[in-house]
Design an enzyme around this catalytic site. Structure first.
Site, PDB file in Angstrom:
ATOM      1  N   SER A 191      16.370 -44.390 -42.233  1.00 44.82           N
ATOM      2  CA  SER A 191      16.039 -45.031 -40.945  1.00 44.82           C
ATOM      3  C   SER A 191      17.144 -45.793 -40.405  1.00 44.82           C
ATOM      4  CB  SER A 191      14.883 -45.860 -41.050  1.00 44.82           C
ATOM      5  OG  SER A 191      14.604 -46.669 -39.918  1.00 44.82           O
ATOM      6  N   TYR A 238       9.957 -52.720 -45.615  1.00 45.83           N
ATOM      7  CA  TYR A 238      10.049 -51.375 -45.296  1.00 45.83           C
ATOM      8  C   TYR A 238      11.462 -50.867 -45.229  1.00 45.83           C
ATOM      9  CZ  TYR A 238      10.493 -47.109 -42.407  1.00 45.83           C
ATOM     10  OH  TYR A 238      10.770 -45.962 -42.142  1.00 45.83           O
ATOM     11  N   LYS A 242      13.968 -48.343 -47.848  1.00 46.21           N
ATOM     12  CA  LYS A 242      14.874 -47.141 -47.382  1.00 46.21           C
ATOM     13  C   LYS A 242      16.222 -47.445 -47.655  1.00 46.21           C
ATOM     14  CE  LYS A 242      11.880 -44.634 -45.325  1.00 46.21           C
ATOM     15  NZ  LYS A 242      11.618 -43.435 -45.465  1.00 46.21           N
TER      16      LYS A 242
HETATM   17  P1  NAD Z   1       4.049 -40.214 -40.678  1.00 48.99           P
HETATM   18  O1  NAD Z   1       3.129 -41.377 -41.418  1.00 48.99           O
HETATM   19  O2  NAD Z   1       3.372 -39.647 -39.423  1.00 48.99           O
HETATM   20  O3  NAD Z   1       4.278 -39.072 -41.795  1.00 48.99           O
HETATM   21  C1  NAD Z   1       4.275 -39.380 -43.121  1.00 48.99           C
HETATM   22  C2  NAD Z   1       3.427 -38.125 -43.936  1.00 48.99           C
HETATM   23  O4  NAD Z   1       3.551 -38.549 -45.401  1.00 48.99           O
HETATM   24  C3  NAD Z   1       1.826 -38.208 -43.875  1.00 48.99           C
HETATM   25  O5  NAD Z   1       1.526 -37.017 -43.610  1.00 48.99           O
HETATM   26  C4  NAD Z   1       1.180 -38.842 -44.966  1.00 48.99           C
HETATM   27  O6  NAD Z   1       0.125 -38.572 -44.943  1.00 48.99           O
HETATM   28  C5  NAD Z   1       2.194 -38.372 -46.109  1.00 48.99           C
HETATM   29  N1  NAD Z   1       2.365 -39.329 -47.202  1.00 48.99           N
HETATM   30  C6  NAD Z   1       2.695 -40.753 -47.217  1.00 48.99           C
HETATM   31  N2  NAD Z   1       2.563 -40.873 -48.413  1.00 48.99           N
HETATM   32  C7  NAD Z   1       2.292 -39.864 -49.213  1.00 48.99           C
HETATM   33  C8  NAD Z   1       2.379 -39.642 -50.731  1.00 48.99           C
HETATM   34  N3  NAD Z   1       2.418 -40.436 -51.378  1.00 48.99           N
HETATM   35  N4  NAD Z   1       2.115 -38.371 -51.150  1.00 48.99           N
HETATM   36  C9  NAD Z   1       1.884 -37.451 -49.996  1.00 48.99           C
HETATM   37  N5  NAD Z   1       2.003 -37.508 -48.754  1.00 48.99           N
HETATM   38  C10 NAD Z   1       2.196 -38.702 -48.443  1.00 48.99           C
HETATM   39  O7  NAD Z   1       5.679 -40.823 -40.547  1.00 48.99           O
HETATM   40  P2  NAD Z   1       6.742 -39.950 -39.666  1.00 48.99           P
HETATM   41  O8  NAD Z   1       6.708 -40.835 -38.530  1.00 48.99           O
HETATM   42  O9  NAD Z   1       6.522 -38.649 -39.705  1.00 48.99           O
HETATM   43  O10 NAD Z   1       7.765 -40.646 -40.607  1.00 48.99           O
HETATM   44  C11 NAD Z   1       8.414 -39.590 -41.768  1.00 48.99           C
HETATM   45  C12 NAD Z   1       9.433 -40.381 -42.430  1.00 48.99           C
HETATM   46  O11 NAD Z   1      10.566 -40.509 -41.519  1.00 48.99           O
HETATM   47  C13 NAD Z   1       9.069 -41.386 -43.259  1.00 48.99           C
HETATM   48  O12 NAD Z   1       9.713 -41.543 -44.446  1.00 48.99           O
HETATM   49  C14 NAD Z   1       9.588 -42.538 -42.460  1.00 48.99           C
HETATM   50  O13 NAD Z   1       9.746 -43.748 -43.097  1.00 48.99           O
HETATM   51  C15 NAD Z   1      10.626 -41.971 -41.991  1.00 48.99           C
HETATM   52  N6  NAD Z   1      11.000 -42.797 -40.395  1.00 48.99           N
HETATM   53  C16 NAD Z   1      10.148 -42.473 -39.462  1.00 48.99           C
HETATM   54  C17 NAD Z   1      10.646 -43.209 -38.193  1.00 48.99           C
HETATM   55  C18 NAD Z   1       9.712 -43.140 -37.032  1.00 48.99           C
HETATM   56  O14 NAD Z   1       9.823 -43.855 -36.313  1.00 48.99           O
HETATM   57  N7  NAD Z   1       8.617 -42.252 -36.894  1.00 48.99           N
HETATM   58  C19 NAD Z   1      11.952 -43.579 -38.026  1.00 48.99           C
HETATM   59  C20 NAD Z   1      12.689 -43.600 -39.187  1.00 48.99           C
HETATM   60  C21 NAD Z   1      12.387 -43.185 -40.406  1.00 48.99           C
HETATM   61  C1  WQD Z   2      10.928 -50.169 -29.588  1.00 51.77           C
HETATM   62  C2  WQD Z   2      10.991 -51.173 -28.456  1.00 51.77           C
HETATM   63  C3  WQD Z   2       9.801 -53.097 -28.947  1.00 51.77           C
HETATM   64  C4  WQD Z   2       5.581 -51.502 -28.512  1.00 51.77           C
HETATM   65  C5  WQD Z   2      10.487 -49.258 -35.369  1.00 51.77           C
HETATM   66  C6  WQD Z   2      10.880 -49.592 -36.902  1.00 51.77           C
HETATM   67  C7  WQD Z   2      11.938 -48.724 -37.338  1.00 51.77           C
HETATM   68  C8  WQD Z   2      11.698 -47.176 -37.148  1.00 51.77           C
HETATM   69  C9  WQD Z   2      11.353 -46.854 -35.566  1.00 51.77           C
HETATM   70  C10 WQD Z   2      11.023 -46.216 -39.122  1.00 51.77           C
HETATM   71  C11 WQD Z   2      10.963 -52.492 -29.124  1.00 51.77           C
HETATM   72  C12 WQD Z   2       9.124 -52.545 -27.856  1.00 51.77           C
HETATM   73  C13 WQD Z   2       6.960 -51.468 -28.588  1.00 51.77           C
HETATM   74  C14 WQD Z   2       5.109 -52.109 -27.547  1.00 51.77           C
HETATM   75  C15 WQD Z   2       7.042 -53.092 -26.582  1.00 51.77           C
HETATM   76  N1  WQD Z   2      10.609 -46.689 -37.761  1.00 51.77           N
HETATM   77  N2  WQD Z   2       7.683 -52.293 -27.733  1.00 51.77           N
HETATM   78  N3  WQD Z   2       5.662 -52.649 -26.662  1.00 51.77           N
HETATM   79  O1  WQD Z   2      11.240 -51.587 -33.471  1.00 51.77           O
HETATM   80  O2  WQD Z   2      12.875 -49.836 -32.363  1.00 51.77           O
HETATM   81  O3  WQD Z   2      11.540 -49.423 -34.523  1.00 51.77           O
HETATM   82  O4  WQD Z   2      10.237 -47.414 -35.288  1.00 51.77           O
HETATM   83  O5  WQD Z   2      11.931 -46.301 -39.818  1.00 51.77           O
HETATM   84  O6  WQD Z   2      12.019 -49.118 -38.810  1.00 51.77           O
HETATM   85  O7  WQD Z   2      11.142 -50.789 -36.759  1.00 51.77           O
HETATM   86  O8  WQD Z   2      10.488 -49.078 -32.386  1.00 51.77           O
HETATM   87  O9  WQD Z   2       8.848 -48.092 -30.803  1.00 51.77           O
HETATM   88  O10 WQD Z   2       8.261 -50.115 -32.418  1.00 51.77           O
HETATM   89  O11 WQD Z   2       9.671 -50.553 -30.493  1.00 51.77           O
HETATM   90  O12 WQD Z   2       7.560 -53.522 -25.829  1.00 51.77           O
HETATM   91  O13 WQD Z   2       3.707 -52.025 -27.487  1.00 51.77           O
HETATM   92  O14 WQD Z   2       9.921 -51.281 -27.785  1.00 51.77           O
HETATM   93  O15 WQD Z   2       9.433 -54.645 -29.137  1.00 51.77           O
HETATM   94  O16 WQD Z   2      11.835 -53.479 -28.341  1.00 51.77           O
HETATM   95  P1  WQD Z   2      11.630 -50.124 -33.143  1.00 51.77           P
HETATM   96  P2  WQD Z   2       9.370 -49.482 -31.552  1.00 51.77           P
END
Ligand code: NAD
Ligand code: WQD
Length: 429
Positions: A191, A238, A242
């Protein structure tokens, strides 16, 4: 939720059960039983990609893109933040794609258990093992994409051990077992959060700024800059999980050249498949911007609180690098292909997956209003603790080394979310 532990989408390609034999004779009979066009279009028919967390937001879109590209996929998901019905939707969309293209639908299997359940994992991996009387173990699983993790920043502050257990300890045991079965191509969901407060340092967010060994690279002034291994300024547990996982994987790759590991640092994934049938529908209450915007559009929330209108940005609201989830999904295929073709600069490599362009929270609201023709009520609110004003990727490394770049826009993402509201129920079960 009650669900069968293992589901198979109907497919002409069955897993090699219980054991496949890696003799040239067996391979050639598998290869030439089929049609040559299919063969050329498809990933080797007997090989699989294992996707953990494959029913979640990013995992479901990636599983769909893998199937479309001809990969056989095994999903492990414990449904802790997703629904079984997502599996059926992925299968439906992939079938439809292959029918339209006149191509063969690859295999899709679901193992609905925790990826930390080592006994269940071993039982699964046994089925795909290639029996070999000499040399190191081999598998018909040609790579793993590891999405499974917890991702709620605020919860990680309240309950860090839950996050370290699932995201970090889980990874250590998982990689150990994979190694025992000779599965050593690994794509990890990292991330942009690993950059922490570096995002606001004014420095362009290049991968070298946050690395696991000392890096020398060209700075904005054209002069060589040395950055020491390590990362500072990560704002929450979190984010630290990562970073720790990346460090563990970098150490593993350094210890054993058979591993090829890619860490993909996602910026802000948004949008959904253009069909509107897959989307971001977590069991947990969403806190990310677009899912909240969607809840305002459905009337579930009265208004969007804009956290921070006094950032040093053009309109005062925070700026992010929003990347369409379908582009992001395809980035995983590019990484997998580069890893399997041994085209990576080193056997642990981190890549930013972003567009390289920022949009403000206000721009997101304006774009969604324009695409949906709906008014989205907003209210200025104080900055959210731990937020940064701006976080935008330098996306050149992935473009140059993975030959991947984003194709979709913020408007496309808003359009896909409107379609999701129209055709895909917001509640999956
Ligand atoms: P999500 O929660 O929608 O998907 C994660 C999936 O993993 C879910 O379906 C959950 O049921 C499953 N899961 C969690 N723990 C598990 C376990 N122990 N065993 C089996 N299944 C398990 O999340 P996402 O947004 O799709 O994120 C996927 C990956 O990407 C994560 O590693 C997250 O940290 C990373 N990531 C997400 C974002 C974001 O903004 N969505 C940004 C950067 C990184
Ligand atoms: C984006 C902007 C909020 C909600 C997060 C995690 C990051 C990564 C991606 C996993 C910010 C603003 C949000 C609301 C708002 N995830 N906002 N009103 O914070 O950039 O990143 O998700 O790895 O680790 O921290 O994403 O979508 O939460 O926010 O104004 O109700 O929108 O303050 O400026 P963020 P976000």
């Amino acid at each position: 939720m009650e669900s069968p532990r293992q589901s198979d989408a109907s497919s002409p390609v069955e897993p090699c059960s219980p054991i496949c034999v890696d003799t040239p004779a067996t391979q050639s009979s598998v290869l030439f039983d089929g049609n040559l066009d299919d063969l050329l279009r498809n990933f080797p028919l007997h090989q699989y990609i294992l996707v953990t967390g494959g029913l979640g937001f990013i995992g479901s879109h990636t599983t769909l893109e893998l199937l479309k590209a001809g990969y056989n996929v095994i999903v492990i998901d414990n449904l802790s933040n997703s629904f079984q019905s997502v599996f059926d939707r992925i299968n439906l969309l992939a079938q439809k794609h292959h029918e339209e293209q006149g191509t063969q639908m690859p295999a899709l299997h679901l193992d609905a258990h925790d990826y930390r359940d080592t006994a269940a994992l071993k039982a699964l991996l046994e089925q795909y093992q290639i029996q070999s009387r000499w040399g190191s173990p081999k598998s018909n699983i040609a790579g793993v994409i590891h999405f499974a993790a917890y991702k709620a920043v605020e919860e990680s502050i309240r309950n860090p051990l839950k996050y370290y257990a699932n995201n970090v300890s889980g990874l250590v045991d998982f990689a150990t077992t994979l190694g025992e079965y000779g599965i050593k191509t690994f794509i990890f969901s990292s991330s942009a959060t690993v950059y922490g407060t570096l995002a606001t340092s004014g420095l362009p967010l290049k991968e070298e700024l946050c690395a696991h060994k000392d890096e020398v690279f060209q700075g904005v002034d054209g002069l060589d800059q040395t950055v020491k291994a390590g990362c500072t300024g990560i704002t929450n547990p979190y984010g630290r999980t990562k970073w720790m996982c990346e460090a563990i994987l970098a150490d593993l790759a350094a210890s054993d050249p058979e591993w090829t590991i890619v860490a993909l640092r996602y910026f802000n994934p948004i949008g959904c498949d253009e069909s509107g049938l897959l989307g971001e529908d977590p069991r947990q209450t969403p806190t990310n911007l677009l899912p909240v915007v969607v809840k305002v559009m459905t009337g579930e929330y009265m208004e969007l609180q804009m956290f921070g209108t006094d950032w040093e940005t053009e309109d005062g609201t925070a700026v992010r690098d929003f990347i369409h989830v379908t582009d992001l999904a395809r980035g995983h295929i590019a990484a997998l292909d580069a890893a399997n073709a041994e085209n990576l600069v080193e056997n642990f490599r981190a890549f930013n997956l972003g567009t390289g362009r920022g949009h403000s929270v206000m721009e997101v609201v304006d774009t969604m209003e324009s695409v949906s023709s709906k008014r989205i009520p907003t209210r200025a609110a104080p900055r959210r603790p731990g937020d940064v004003g701006s976080c935008v990727a330098v996306a050149t490394r992935s473009q140059q080394e993975l030959h991947w770049k984003t194709e979709k826009t913020l408007r496309d993402a808003c359009g896909s979310l409107c379609k999701f509201l129209e055709v895909g129920s917001l509640s999956f079960p």
